[in-house]
Enzyme design. Structure first.
Site, PDB file in Angstrom:
ATOM      1  N   HIS A  97       0.268   0.748  -5.416  1.00  0.00           N
ATOM      2  CA  HIS A  97       0.063   2.208  -5.489  1.00  0.00           C
ATOM      3  C   HIS A  97       1.064   2.755  -6.498  1.00  0.00           C
ATOM      4  O   HIS A  97       2.273   2.560  -6.321  1.00  0.00           O
ATOM      5  CB  HIS A  97       0.294   2.841  -4.116  1.00  0.00           C
ATOM      6  N   HIS A 132      -2.833  -5.018  -6.050  1.00  0.00           N
ATOM      7  CA  HIS A 132      -2.712  -3.968  -5.034  1.00  0.00           C
ATOM      8  C   HIS A 132      -1.344  -3.308  -5.128  1.00  0.00           C
ATOM      9  O   HIS A 132      -0.369  -3.760  -4.512  1.00  0.00           O
ATOM     10  CB  HIS A 132      -2.936  -4.580  -3.646  1.00  0.00           C
ATOM     11  N   GLU A 141      -5.850  -3.430   7.824  1.00  0.00           N
ATOM     12  CA  GLU A 141      -4.376  -3.394   7.844  1.00  0.00           C
ATOM     13  C   GLU A 141      -3.968  -2.929   9.246  1.00  0.00           C
ATOM     14  O   GLU A 141      -3.127  -3.536   9.892  1.00  0.00           O
ATOM     15  CB  GLU A 141      -3.858  -2.419   6.769  1.00  0.00           C
ATOM     16  N   ASP A 194       2.115  -3.743  -2.753  1.00  0.00           N
ATOM     17  CA  ASP A 194       1.676  -2.481  -2.128  1.00  0.00           C
ATOM     18  C   ASP A 194       2.517  -1.294  -2.624  1.00  0.00           C
ATOM     19  O   ASP A 194       2.061  -0.544  -3.491  1.00  0.00           O
ATOM     20  CB  ASP A 194       1.729  -2.624  -0.593  1.00  0.00           C
ATOM     21  N   ASP A 195       3.701  -1.115  -2.070  1.00  0.00           N
ATOM     22  CA  ASP A 195       4.599   0.002  -2.430  1.00  0.00           C
ATOM     23  C   ASP A 195       6.022  -0.565  -2.458  1.00  0.00           C
ATOM     24  O   ASP A 195       6.817  -0.307  -1.527  1.00  0.00           O
ATOM     25  CB  ASP A 195       4.517   1.124  -1.380  1.00  0.00           C
ATOM     26  N   HIS A 225      -9.025  -0.171   1.456  1.00  0.00           N
ATOM     27  CA  HIS A 225      -8.109  -0.643   2.490  1.00  0.00           C
ATOM     28  C   HIS A 225      -8.875  -0.756   3.812  1.00  0.00           C
ATOM     29  O   HIS A 225      -9.537   0.203   4.226  1.00  0.00           O
ATOM     30  CB  HIS A 225      -6.970   0.352   2.715  1.00  0.00           C
TER      31      HIS A 225
HETATM   32  N1  ADE Z   1      -0.977   4.199   0.635  1.00  0.00           N
HETATM   33  C1  ADE Z   1       0.105   3.630   0.141  1.00  0.00           C
HETATM   34  N2  ADE Z   1       0.390   2.488   0.800  1.00  0.00           N
HETATM   35  C2  ADE Z   1      -0.568   2.332   1.742  1.00  0.00           C
HETATM   36  C3  ADE Z   1      -0.838   1.367   2.737  1.00  0.00           C
HETATM   37  N3  ADE Z   1      -0.063   0.289   2.917  1.00  0.00           N
HETATM   38  N4  ADE Z   1      -1.899   1.564   3.534  1.00  0.00           N
HETATM   39  C4  ADE Z   1      -2.675   2.636   3.377  1.00  0.00           C
HETATM   40  N5  ADE Z   1      -2.465   3.575   2.458  1.00  0.00           N
HETATM   41  C5  ADE Z   1      -1.421   3.429   1.644  1.00  0.00           C
HETATM   42 ZN    ZN Z   2      -2.095  -0.285  -0.128  1.00  0.00          ZN
END
Ligand code: ADE
Ligand code: ZN
Length: 331
Positions: free
Chosen positions: A19, A17, A200, A278-279, A197
């Site tokens: 991005h 996961h 969350e 994630d990011d 997703h």
């Molecule tokens: N796009 C990038 N990070 C995300 C996240 N944590 N939740 C939803 N969309 C995303």
């Molecule tokens: Zn994500």
């Protein structure tokens, strides 16, 4: 934020996961902005990190950063930079969410060129850094179901050995999962493997609707399923894999703190869980930082980390030959 101590840097990791644009180091985005004469100072803090407050604003800053990624060459450079960093964290296999909307505005011809550049960089990274990448074309939910269908058309036309997955990200509370059923049906018929997703920000109902209406094999996050143990048992029974991103959840406030994170409870109840970033630069984390925190907070050690990597590889959207090749790297 806890400073990474990198104790677990060398243990082989699988990340499902990530991005691609969200993994862009701020210095990379700043450098491109300077090359292009674009003023993106509003999205950076004085210390150079991304500046935002809360999830909605995070999505806006994320999209502002994407403005410098104007063509396939930018995505080729981004992919290489991201994979070099991931490999330095011990990641041997990773899947990245790719957004046809950010890669040519949903036009199939343009997307093909972006995807070719990303795949080219992935092959170079495999040679140079020993990391394997597969792509997951992803709808941006807050752009709505029509744009979602454009993403599905791009994905269907380019499904193959490299583009193996189809996903749904963005503002979870906009619309319902069923709004994207057409796109997910098309992607499934094209042989793409499915993740979305959910849970969350949304509650157990959002997770349950996502499983029912989009027929996904994996869920991005899924942590709020913990509020309904019957749903948790259903997820476990169906063998649905959760792509859990604890550092992201803590940083964005989806959970109050690390010690409140439901990952150990979900694992103990038999849910197949994996761990991802994630990011990562947005949340000041790395894969080794996630592992360090799991050790500090939940006393995870080598056996849990090996189990997480094996679960990740078993849930990976790659062909069997690739899975076997990567499995040897986990030994
Ligand atoms: N796009 C990038 N990070 C995300 C996240 N944590 N939740 C939803 N969309 C995303
Ligand atoms: Zn994500």
């Amino acid at each position: 934020m806890t400073e990474p101590t990198s104790d677990w840097r060398d243990i082989p990791k699988v990340e499902l996961h990530l991005h691609l644009e969200g993994a862009a180091p701020p210095a990379f985005i700043r450098g491109l902005a300077a090359e292009k004469g674009m003023d993106l100072s509003a999205i950076f803090r004085p210390d150079g990190g991304y500046r935002y407050e809360g999830f909605e604003h995070f999505l806006q800053v994320y999209e502002a950063a994407c403005q410098v990624l104007t063509g396939p060459e930018e995505f080729r450079r981004l992919t290489l930079a991201v994979l070099e960093e991931s490999a330095s964290q011990g990641v041997v296999y990773t899947e990245a969410f790719l957004s046809p909307e950010f890669c040519g505005g949903g036009d199939v011809g343009a997307w093909r060129e972006y995807l070719a550049a990303i795949q080219d960089a992935a092959m170079q990274a495999e040679r140079d850094f020993g990391i394997t990448l597969r792509g997951c074309a992803t709808i941006i939910r807050h752009l709505g179901p029509d744009k979602g269908r454009d993403t599905a058309r791009c994905a269907v036309e380019t499904a193959g050995d490299f583009l193996t997955g189809f996903g749904l990200a963005g503002a979870e509370m906009m619309g319902r999962p069923g709004d994207y059923a057409w796109s997910f049906d098309a992607a499934r018929e094209a042989g793409l493997r499915l993740t979305a997703h959910a849970g969350e920000w949304g509650g157990p109902d959002m997770v349950a609707d996502t499983i029912r209406d989009l027929k996904v094999e994996r869920i991005g996050h899924g942590i709020n399923a913990i509020r309904d143990l019957a749903l948790v048992d259903d997820i476990a029974e169906k063998g649905i894999v959760l792509e859990v991103c604890p550092g992201s959840n803590v940083f964005l406030g989806a959970v109050p703190s690390w010690k409140d994170h439901p990952l150990p409870k979900l694992m103990a109840r038999g849910v197949k869980c994996t761990v991802s970033t994630d990011d990562p630069p947005f949340f000041h984390t790395t894969m080794s930082n996630e592992y360090d925190m799991l050790e500090q907070v939940f006393d995870f050690g080598e056996s849990e980390f090996r189990h997480l990597a094996e679960t990740g590889l078993a849930g990976a959207f790659c062909d069997e030959a690739t899975r076997e090749r990567v499995r040897k790297r986990l030994a």
